[in-house]
Design an enzyme around this catalytic site. Sequence first.
Site, PDB file in Angstrom:
ATOM      1  N   LYS A   1      12.706  -3.133   2.997  1.00 59.35           N
ATOM      2  CA  LYS A   1      12.022  -3.798   3.550  1.00 59.35           C
ATOM      3  C   LYS A   1      11.632  -5.208   2.841  1.00 59.35           C
ATOM      4  O   LYS A   1      12.027  -5.135   1.626  1.00 59.35           O
ATOM      5  CB  LYS A   1      10.509  -3.507   3.857  1.00 59.35           C
ATOM      6  CG  LYS A   1       9.731  -2.743   2.724  1.00 59.35           C
ATOM      7  CD  LYS A   1       8.515  -2.085   2.694  1.00 59.35           C
ATOM      8  CE  LYS A   1       7.683  -1.707   1.655  1.00 59.35           C
ATOM      9  NZ  LYS A   1       6.706  -0.745   1.984  1.00 59.35           N
TER      10      LYS A   1
ATOM     11  N   ASP B   1       4.790   4.214   3.395  1.00 64.61           N
ATOM     12  CA  ASP B   1       6.018   3.580   4.480  1.00 64.61           C
ATOM     13  C   ASP B   1       5.793   4.194   5.906  1.00 64.61           C
ATOM     14  O   ASP B   1       6.453   3.800   6.720  1.00 64.61           O
ATOM     15  CB  ASP B   1       7.310   3.577   3.906  1.00 64.61           C
ATOM     16  CG  ASP B   1       7.677   2.565   2.778  1.00 64.61           C
ATOM     17  OD1 ASP B   1       6.797   1.379   2.927  1.00 64.61           O
ATOM     18  OD2 ASP B   1       8.457   2.322   2.080  1.00 64.61           O
TER      19      ASP B   1
ATOM     20  N   LEU C   1       4.663  16.739  -4.820  1.00 61.86           N
ATOM     21  CA  LEU C   1       3.377  16.933  -5.521  1.00 61.86           C
ATOM     22  C   LEU C   1       2.784  18.318  -4.908  1.00 61.86           C
ATOM     23  O   LEU C   1       3.062  18.601  -3.647  1.00 61.86           O
ATOM     24  CB  LEU C   1       2.745  16.002  -5.591  1.00 61.86           C
ATOM     25  CG  LEU C   1       3.016  14.775  -6.474  1.00 61.86           C
ATOM     26  CD1 LEU C   1       1.964  13.422  -6.347  1.00 61.86           C
ATOM     27  CD2 LEU C   1       3.247  14.986  -7.980  1.00 61.86           C
TER      28      LEU C   1
END
Length: 146
Positions: A78, A119, A146
């Site tokens: 982006k 995002d 995680l």
Amino acid sequence: MTYYEQQGDLFDKNILENYALCHCISSDFALGAGIAKAFAQMGVKKRLCEEYQGDWAGRGYCLITKTDGVVVGNLVTKERYFHKPTLETLRQALEDFRDQTIEMNVSKIAMPKIGCGLDRLDWTDVKNVIGDVFEKTDLEILVKTL
């Protein structure tokens, strides 16, 4: 391609010593939030600003940095940090990263669930793109969660 998903720290010493890493960034090199902030703390932002001066506007490409021996593929998906990527810009950046890592004789890549945190891309879609981009390679792809 060999593909794995594992829970754990992407920045574990074993990963840093044995894998090239990749993550998504904007072409303004903000790296101020999410996992990009951890990459910035590794010195990636400093390297980007030193090595890639000039106009890097646009999206869909990969800028390679090397910090303390760790190869990092900065997937520019982006233009500005507050924009959102598309699956197409992610695919283009991954294809560029794939080609560069093959040229560099990299055999192992580790990444977070790219494009899926701040995002907001869907992991199932992103995983399919990763599979498409890397399916005909001998690369090992490790996704750390995680």
